[in-house]
Design an enzyme around this catalytic site. Structure first.
Site, PDB file in Angstrom:
ATOM      1  N   ILE A   1      -4.165  -7.811  11.108  1.00 42.74           N
ATOM      2  CA  ILE A   1      -5.087  -7.646  12.094  1.00 42.74           C
ATOM      3  C   ILE A   1      -6.439  -8.374  12.194  1.00 42.74           C
ATOM      4  O   ILE A   1      -6.418  -9.170  13.603  1.00 42.74           O
ATOM      5  CB  ILE A   1      -4.795  -6.081  11.947  1.00 42.74           C
ATOM      6  CG1 ILE A   1      -4.043  -5.185  11.963  1.00 42.74           C
ATOM      7  CG2 ILE A   1      -6.493  -5.855  13.093  1.00 42.74           C
ATOM      8  CD1 ILE A   1      -4.346  -3.580  11.592  1.00 42.74           C
TER       9      ILE A   1
ATOM     10  N   ASN B   1       1.444   3.545  13.624  1.00 42.79           N
ATOM     11  CA  ASN B   1       1.520   2.068  13.206  1.00 42.79           C
ATOM     12  C   ASN B   1       1.801   1.367  13.395  1.00 42.79           C
ATOM     13  O   ASN B   1       2.096   1.812  14.671  1.00 42.79           O
ATOM     14  CB  ASN B   1       3.428   2.739  13.206  1.00 42.79           C
ATOM     15  CG  ASN B   1       3.627   2.950  11.456  1.00 42.79           C
ATOM     16  OD1 ASN B   1       2.789   4.522  11.434  1.00 42.79           O
ATOM     17  ND2 ASN B   1       4.020   3.136  10.933  1.00 42.79           N
TER      18      ASN B   1
ATOM     19  N   ASP C   1     -13.259 -13.206   3.233  1.00 43.94           N
ATOM     20  CA  ASP C   1     -11.254 -12.397   2.420  1.00 43.94           C
ATOM     21  C   ASP C   1     -11.550 -12.810   1.205  1.00 43.94           C
ATOM     22  O   ASP C   1     -12.018 -14.343   0.917  1.00 43.94           O
ATOM     23  CB  ASP C   1     -10.458 -13.018   3.910  1.00 43.94           C
ATOM     24  CG  ASP C   1      -9.806 -12.912   3.641  1.00 43.94           C
ATOM     25  OD1 ASP C   1      -9.019 -12.405   2.805  1.00 43.94           O
ATOM     26  OD2 ASP C   1      -9.219 -11.650   4.970  1.00 43.94           O
TER      27      ASP C   1
ATOM     28  N   ARG D   1       7.748   7.992  14.520  1.00 46.42           N
ATOM     29  CA  ARG D   1       6.120   7.068  14.404  1.00 46.42           C
ATOM     30  C   ARG D   1       5.527   7.077  15.532  1.00 46.42           C
ATOM     31  O   ARG D   1       6.493   6.934  16.262  1.00 46.42           O
ATOM     32  CB  ARG D   1       6.328   6.164  12.649  1.00 46.42           C
ATOM     33  CG  ARG D   1       6.644   5.680  11.438  1.00 46.42           C
ATOM     34  CD  ARG D   1       5.561   7.026  10.857  1.00 46.42           C
ATOM     35  NE  ARG D   1       6.559   6.849   9.771  1.00 46.42           N
ATOM     36  CZ  ARG D   1       6.817   7.921   9.593  1.00 46.42           C
ATOM     37  NH1 ARG D   1       7.329   8.414  10.023  1.00 46.42           N
ATOM     38  NH2 ARG D   1       7.337   7.822   7.913  1.00 46.42           N
TER      39      ARG D   1
ATOM     40  N   TYR E   1      -3.149   5.803  -0.709  1.00 43.83           N
ATOM     41  CA  TYR E   1      -3.659   4.785   0.509  1.00 43.83           C
ATOM     42  C   TYR E   1      -4.254   5.597   0.719  1.00 43.83           C
ATOM     43  O   TYR E   1      -5.003   5.621   1.383  1.00 43.83           O
ATOM     44  CB  TYR E   1      -2.222   4.046   0.935  1.00 43.83           C
ATOM     45  CG  TYR E   1      -2.889   3.430   1.760  1.00 43.83           C
ATOM     46  CD1 TYR E   1      -3.202   1.934   1.773  1.00 43.83           C
ATOM     47  CD2 TYR E   1      -2.460   3.882   2.876  1.00 43.83           C
ATOM     48  CE1 TYR E   1      -3.692   1.690   3.080  1.00 43.83           C
ATOM     49  CE2 TYR E   1      -2.396   2.960   4.603  1.00 43.83           C
ATOM     50  CZ  TYR E   1      -3.169   2.137   4.446  1.00 43.83           C
ATOM     51  OH  TYR E   1      -3.791   1.289   5.993  1.00 43.83           O
TER      52      TYR E   1
HETATM   53  N1  LIG Z   1      -0.625  -2.974   9.076  1.00 47.25           N
HETATM   54  C1  LIG Z   1      -1.356  -1.464   9.608  1.00 47.25           C
HETATM   55  O1  LIG Z   1       0.026  -0.889  10.012  1.00 47.25           O
HETATM   56  C2  LIG Z   1      -1.899  -0.997   9.490  1.00 47.25           C
HETATM   57  C3  LIG Z   1      -2.158   0.809   9.321  1.00 47.25           C
HETATM   58  C4  LIG Z   1      -2.856   1.374   9.099  1.00 47.25           C
HETATM   59  C5  LIG Z   1      -4.525   0.656   8.894  1.00 47.25           C
HETATM   60  N2  LIG Z   1      -4.693  -0.783   8.957  1.00 47.25           N
HETATM   61  C6  LIG Z   1      -5.526  -0.591   8.189  1.00 47.25           C
HETATM   62  O2  LIG Z   1      -6.473  -2.069   8.291  1.00 47.25           O
HETATM   63  C7  LIG Z   1      -6.864  -3.247   8.395  1.00 47.25           C
HETATM   64  C8  LIG Z   1      -6.085  -4.033   8.313  1.00 47.25           C
HETATM   65  O3  LIG Z   1      -4.782  -4.454   7.305  1.00 47.25           O
HETATM   66  P1  LIG Z   1      -3.291  -5.209   7.923  1.00 47.25           P
HETATM   67  O4  LIG Z   1      -2.391  -4.585   8.201  1.00 47.25           O
HETATM   68  O5  LIG Z   1      -3.996  -6.653   8.791  1.00 47.25           O
HETATM   69  O6  LIG Z   1      -3.575  -6.354   6.682  1.00 47.25           O
HETATM   70  P2  LIG Z   1      -3.468  -7.238   5.679  1.00 47.25           P
HETATM   71  O7  LIG Z   1      -2.949  -7.714   4.413  1.00 47.25           O
HETATM   72  O8  LIG Z   1      -2.753  -8.775   6.361  1.00 47.25           O
HETATM   73  O9  LIG Z   1      -5.388  -7.990   5.732  1.00 47.25           O
HETATM   74  C9  LIG Z   1      -6.005  -7.303   5.041  1.00 47.25           C
HETATM   75  C10 LIG Z   1      -7.145  -8.914   4.386  1.00 47.25           C
HETATM   76  O10 LIG Z   1      -8.040  -7.852   3.584  1.00 47.25           O
HETATM   77  C11 LIG Z   1      -7.298  -9.479   2.351  1.00 47.25           C
HETATM   78  N3  LIG Z   1      -8.014  -8.403   0.762  1.00 47.25           N
HETATM   79  C12 LIG Z   1      -7.511  -7.353   1.079  1.00 47.25           C
HETATM   80  N4  LIG Z   1      -8.519  -7.336  -0.625  1.00 47.25           N
HETATM   81  C13 LIG Z   1      -9.623  -8.078  -0.881  1.00 47.25           C
HETATM   82  C14 LIG Z   1     -10.487  -7.884  -1.196  1.00 47.25           C
HETATM   83  N5  LIG Z   1     -10.140  -6.494  -2.656  1.00 47.25           N
HETATM   84  N6  LIG Z   1     -11.275  -8.456  -1.003  1.00 47.25           N
HETATM   85  C15 LIG Z   1     -11.453  -8.909  -0.392  1.00 47.25           C
HETATM   86  N7  LIG Z   1     -10.305  -9.258   0.999  1.00 47.25           N
HETATM   87  C16 LIG Z   1      -9.518  -9.060   0.401  1.00 47.25           C
HETATM   88  C17 LIG Z   1      -5.884 -10.269   2.274  1.00 47.25           C
HETATM   89  O11 LIG Z   1      -6.436 -10.993   1.931  1.00 47.25           O
HETATM   90  C18 LIG Z   1      -6.523  -9.812   4.317  1.00 47.25           C
HETATM   91  O12 LIG Z   1      -6.676 -11.118   4.832  1.00 47.25           O
HETATM   92  C19 LIG Z   1      -6.754  -2.486   6.567  1.00 47.25           C
HETATM   93  O13 LIG Z   1      -7.830  -1.398   6.177  1.00 47.25           O
HETATM   94  C20 LIG Z   1      -5.526  -1.326   6.900  1.00 47.25           C
HETATM   95  O14 LIG Z   1      -5.530  -0.710   5.775  1.00 47.25           O
HETATM   96  C21 LIG Z   1      -3.074  -0.611   8.641  1.00 47.25           C
END
Ligand SMILES: NC(=O)c1ccc[n+]([C@@H]2O[C@H](COP(=O)([O-])OP(=O)(O)OC[C@H]3O[C@@H](n4cnc5c(N)ncnc54)[C@H](O)[C@@H]3O)[C@@H](O)[C@H]2O)c1
Length: 312
Positions: free
Chosen positions: A15, A174, A34, A210, A145
């Site tokens: 995202i 989702n 990151d 979903r 989570y």
């Molecule tokens: N993808 C989905 O369906 C979804 C749905 C609801 C909420 N979200 C939320 O959106 C956000 C982004 O999700 P995403 O799908 O892009 O996930 P993703 O795993 O692709 O991105 C997460 C990013 O955070 C970085 N990261 C993880 N742990 C870290 C840490 N301890 N310190 C620094 N960086 C860290 C990772 O390297 C990655 O670049 C998250 O907070 C997730 O909970 C995602």
């Protein structure tokens, strides 16, 4: 519009990289924090952003935020895998609760901070069957989570109460689109199997539903949320409910593949049905979802097909 400093934690992820792609066309100064645990440097234009490779739980993260003094923070970095959260609860809580708290604390006394945008999730509603779910609906997470994200929201409400901290917590439905890494999301897994003419895996009977929202709509919502004046929680969704069986049907048609799925036992922690009302965010901003599931899946498949051609 004035030039601002925007920090995106988790900006190299699925995202975050789409948020960066949109903000790259503005005059704002962009910063990413990151640890590259799932994200990749290649996902972002490194000539346009400053990347700090560090963990959101670290002292370095605190120091970096004091150094750059952002006007806006979009906090996306998280442990996002529900199954990992069940197997490694402490690890999940460490990143999603303690890490989030470290980022909030780091921002608490920034004189310039205008908004803290937090990525939350529909998982906070758990198996609440009172659809559509509104921001007032009861939260009963069924996974660590969902619980850890709910705690993040609650800390934000608390610091707003104590310090007048401005925030918008967005509960995403989702999210789908082209993943930057091989994640276990249903649309990526269906695409992979269908392309190979193999049976896609469905957990349970496939009639679970979903609310699917395309990643570009999420990226737009995160940017709009920077300017929301009322601190609080906002659902980000299409307010449409689609069964997993129907998703497979649409993808089969788009990919011209007709493969019967392999049905496995329902997974622990998975919710049955989900649909989120999005009218609060729609009323507070100029955002509405631009993609239907059909158009979003079409865009996703085009993107994945092109990527495969390039990689070949
Ligand atoms: N993808 C989905 O369906 C979804 C749905 C609801 C909420 N979200 C939320 O959106 C956000 C982004 O999700 P995403 O799908 O892009 O996930 P993703 O795993 O692709 O991105 C997460 C990013 O955070 C970085 N990261 C993880 N742990 C870290 C840490 N301890 N310190 C620094 N960086 C860290 C990772 O390297 C990655 O670049 C998250 O907070 C997730 O909970 C995602």
């Amino acid at each position: 519009m004035s030039k601002n400093k925007i920090l995106i934690t988790g900006g190299c992820g699925f995202i975050g990289s789409r948020v960066i792609a949109r903000l790259a066309n503005t005059q704002h100064d962009l910063f990413i924090m990151d640890n590259l645990s799932t994200g990749k440097k290649e996902n972002v234009p490194l000539d346009r952003v400053e990347l700090c490779v560090c963990d959101i739980r670290s002292e370095e993260a605190y120091e970096y935020i004091q150094h750059i003094q952002p006007d806006y923070v979009i906090h996306l970095a998280a442990q996002i895998d529900v199954q990992i959260s069940i197997q490694q609860q402490q690890h999940d809580a460490d990143i999603n609760i303690m890490g989030t708290l470290n980022i909030i604390q780091s921002c608490l006394h920034l004189p310039a901070l205008r908004q803290f945008v937090f990525a939350s999730t529909a998982a906070v509603y758990g198996n609440n069957a009172d659809l559509p779910l509104t921001e007032q609906s009861t939260t009963i997470p069924t996974s660590p989570y969902g619980q850890s994200k709910l705690v993040g929201e609650q800390y934000l409400a608390l610091v707003t109460h104590l310090h007048g901290f401005p925030y918008a917590a967005l509960r995403f439905a989702n999210v789908y689109g082209t993943k930057s890494y091989a994640a276990g999301d249903v649309i990526t897994s269906f695409w992979t199997k269908l392309k190979q003419n193999e049976a896609p895996v469905i957990f349970g009977d496939g009639e679970q539903t979903r609310d699917f929202i395309y990643v570009e709509d999420i990226a737009c919502a995160l940017i709009e949320a920077m300017y929301v004046s009322e601190s609080g929680i906002y659902n980000i969704s299409t307010n449409e409910q689609t069964s997993i069986n129907d998703v497979l049907g649409i993808m089969g048609t788009l990919l011209q593949r007709n493969v019967l799925p392999q049905k496995l036992a329902e997974r622990v922690g998975d919710i049955r049905d989900s649909r989120l009302a999005n009218n609060k965010f729609v009323q507070h901003t100029s955002w509405t979802p631009a993609y239907t599931l059909q158009t979003g899946l079409y865009a996703t498949i085009q993107h994945k097909n092109n990527k495969v051609k390039v990689e070949n």
